[in-house]
Design an enzyme around this catalytic site. Structure first.
Site, PDB file in Angstrom:
ATOM      1  N   TYR A  88      -7.509  11.040  -3.790  1.00 14.16           N
ATOM      2  CA  TYR A  88      -8.021  11.848  -2.691  1.00 14.16           C
ATOM      3  C   TYR A  88      -7.899  13.318  -3.090  1.00 14.16           C
ATOM      4  O   TYR A  88      -8.312  13.699  -4.184  1.00 14.16           O
ATOM      5  CB  TYR A  88      -7.295  11.510  -1.391  1.00 14.16           C
ATOM      6  N   ASN A 126       0.827  -1.201   0.000  1.00 18.78           N
ATOM      7  CA  ASN A 126       0.000   0.000   0.000  1.00 18.78           C
ATOM      8  C   ASN A 126       0.863   1.253   0.000  1.00 18.78           C
ATOM      9  O   ASN A 126       1.779   1.390   0.816  1.00 18.78           O
ATOM     10  CB  ASN A 126      -0.899   0.003   1.241  1.00 18.78           C
ATOM     11  N   GLU A 127       0.587   2.171  -0.939  1.00 17.88           N
ATOM     12  CA  GLU A 127       1.217   3.497  -0.975  1.00 17.88           C
ATOM     13  C   GLU A 127       2.695   3.414  -0.577  1.00 17.88           C
ATOM     14  O   GLU A 127       3.119   3.996   0.433  1.00 17.88           O
ATOM     15  CB  GLU A 127       0.436   4.445  -0.059  1.00 17.88           C
TER      16      GLU A 127
END
Length: 435
Positions: A228, A159-160
């Site tokens: 986002y 993740n990220e």
């Protein structure tokens, strides 16, 4: 998902004039027994285009909620779920047994399982974050739960995996991670998250995606952008996603929300653009958010009857999950089993008929079921059988492997011990009706 992102959306727009869209002719690998990439599209094991329509679930922090959560997520129309796992670097490790259980529950709910290692979040900025290399170590450790599940599981490397510092290392780190997993025999579709807390405001993933894709010997890598605050206008959403589509590079929106502390993402544009371009998306997240972003809970208190504003938008709104989700073809391999018992007390014969009630022909199959305690299979015809205690797996022979849509095939077993009709049957991991 990270709770401390701060970005400038203008940075992404500046990149739009500096990156040239060059077709890369993405082709499928030779393997065809699981998910794969064909000409920039994600294709399932039946050869059909598959578009992810699902949500994220924070399993590693809410393991006791996973069973009901997956059931509820499926009931609301999702075809997939991205499951948060921990390598043990930052949070309690989800071991191979736990991962196998998660996969089993995804399959029982007819959901495609995207498994992600969350400990890499913000590497380079978060001092306790794991590197992508450490994430690969984890995937190798839990390989027993993953290999053989290529039809149902996509492996999201980390993740990220880079924050806003050191993100120039993303390209080589990602290539190295893909190479190690392929060398270790991982044949799954691999998903790679963007740097910059997943939002790629620097354009690093976007610019280097062709080279990363080409580094995969299986040509079976999908790119994941997290949308986002950087993506607060329709123009930014469409330009970023379109740049991948134009180059025949597979892209999904692996996370997004309707609001965030770093800005207000345009969720309407994200969902509409994904639908128009036929791209996958996975909303963040089912429930259990903290740290000031509780508003990202889709279900309040893990209660499917109390969807939040965000949950109603994602599941029931325009371009939402109910409107656009289609179940993976592998789960449309419907089946029913007829089990005719001839019992004489000390033994029995069972004639077993496999009916293909799905939308795809069967080419090779495995049927799992349980026999009564203390019984032993003596002989079998028109299939081969492996028995481990009460558990039995019947595998097709060459002359019984092909079952057309609407067709059926039968085999039989002779068993020592008292007979009973098994409580359930599973064909290639998919539950079957009894009929």
């Amino acid at each position: 998902m990270n709770r401390t992102r701060v970005f400038s959306a203008a940075t992404l727009l500046a990149l739009a004039t500096t990156i040239t869209s060059v077709p890369v002719g993405a082709q499928a690998a030779e393997r065809s027994d699981g998910f794969r990439v064909v000409d920039g599209r994600l294709v399932d094991a039946t050869g059909k285009d598959f578009v992810l329509r699902g949500v994220n679930h924070a399993h590693t922090w809410y393991a006791d909620r996973t069973g009901q959560s997956l059931n509820d997520i499926k009931a609301l129309g999702a075809n997939s779920v991205r499951v948060v796992l921990s390598t043990g670097t930052r949070w309690t490790k989800n071991d191979a047994a736990d991962v196998a259980n998660v996969v089993s529950q995804c399959k029982a709910n007819r959901l495609v399982c995207v498994l992600e290692a969350h400990d890499t979040t913000g590497y380079g900025e978060q001092s306790d974050a794991a590197s992508l290399s450490e994430a690969v170590d984890y995937w190798l450790e839990v390989a027993s739960a993953l290999k053989g599940q290529e039809k149902y599981v996509i492996v999201n490397l980390g993740n990220e995996p880079h924050g806003n510092a050191g993100y120039n290392a993303w390209t080589q780190d990602t290539k190295d991670a893909i190479g190690r997993l392929r060398a270790a025999g991982f044949d799954h579709t691999l998903m790679v998250d963007a740097p910059n807390w997943g939002q790629d405001w620097s354009g690093t993933m976007r610019e280097n995606a062709p080279a990363v894709f080409a580094s995969d010997p299986d040509r079976n890598t999908v790119f994941s952008i997290h949308m986002y605050g950087v993506y607060d206008t329709a123009a930014e959403v469409e330009e970023y996603l379109g740049s991948f589509v134009d180059r025949a590079l597979p892209i999904v929106v692996g996370e997004f929300g309707y609001d965030h502390s770093d800005g207000n993402p345009d969720e309407d544009a994200i969902m509409a653009t994904a639908r128009r371009l036929n791209l996958g998306y996975l909303g963040w997240s089912w429930s259990g958010n903290g740290g000031g972003v509780e508003y990202l809970d889709l279900a309040t208190g893990f209660d499917a009857d109390r969807l939040s504003t965000w949950g109603e938008r994602l599941f029931n709104g325009p371009d939402g999950i109910r409107q656009t989700s289609q179940e993976a073809g592998v789960y449309r391999r419907g089946c029913s089993i007829a089990y005719r018992l001839d019992d004489w007390g000390t033994g029995f014969n069972a004639d077993i008929t496999v009916h293909n009630t799905g939308e795809q022909p069967l080419k090779g199959w495995k049927l799992d079921f349980s026999l009564p305690a203390g019984t032993t299979v003596n002989s079998v015809w028109n299939a081969s059988v492996d028995q481990n205690g009460r558990q039995v797996r019947a595998t097709s022979e060459s002359w019984t492997e092909s079952v057309p849509v609407g067709g059926a095939v039968s085999f039989g077993i002779n068993v020592a011990g008292a007979g009973a009709v098994p409580a359930s049957f599973s064909l290639d991991g998919v539950p079957c009706a009894k009929g």
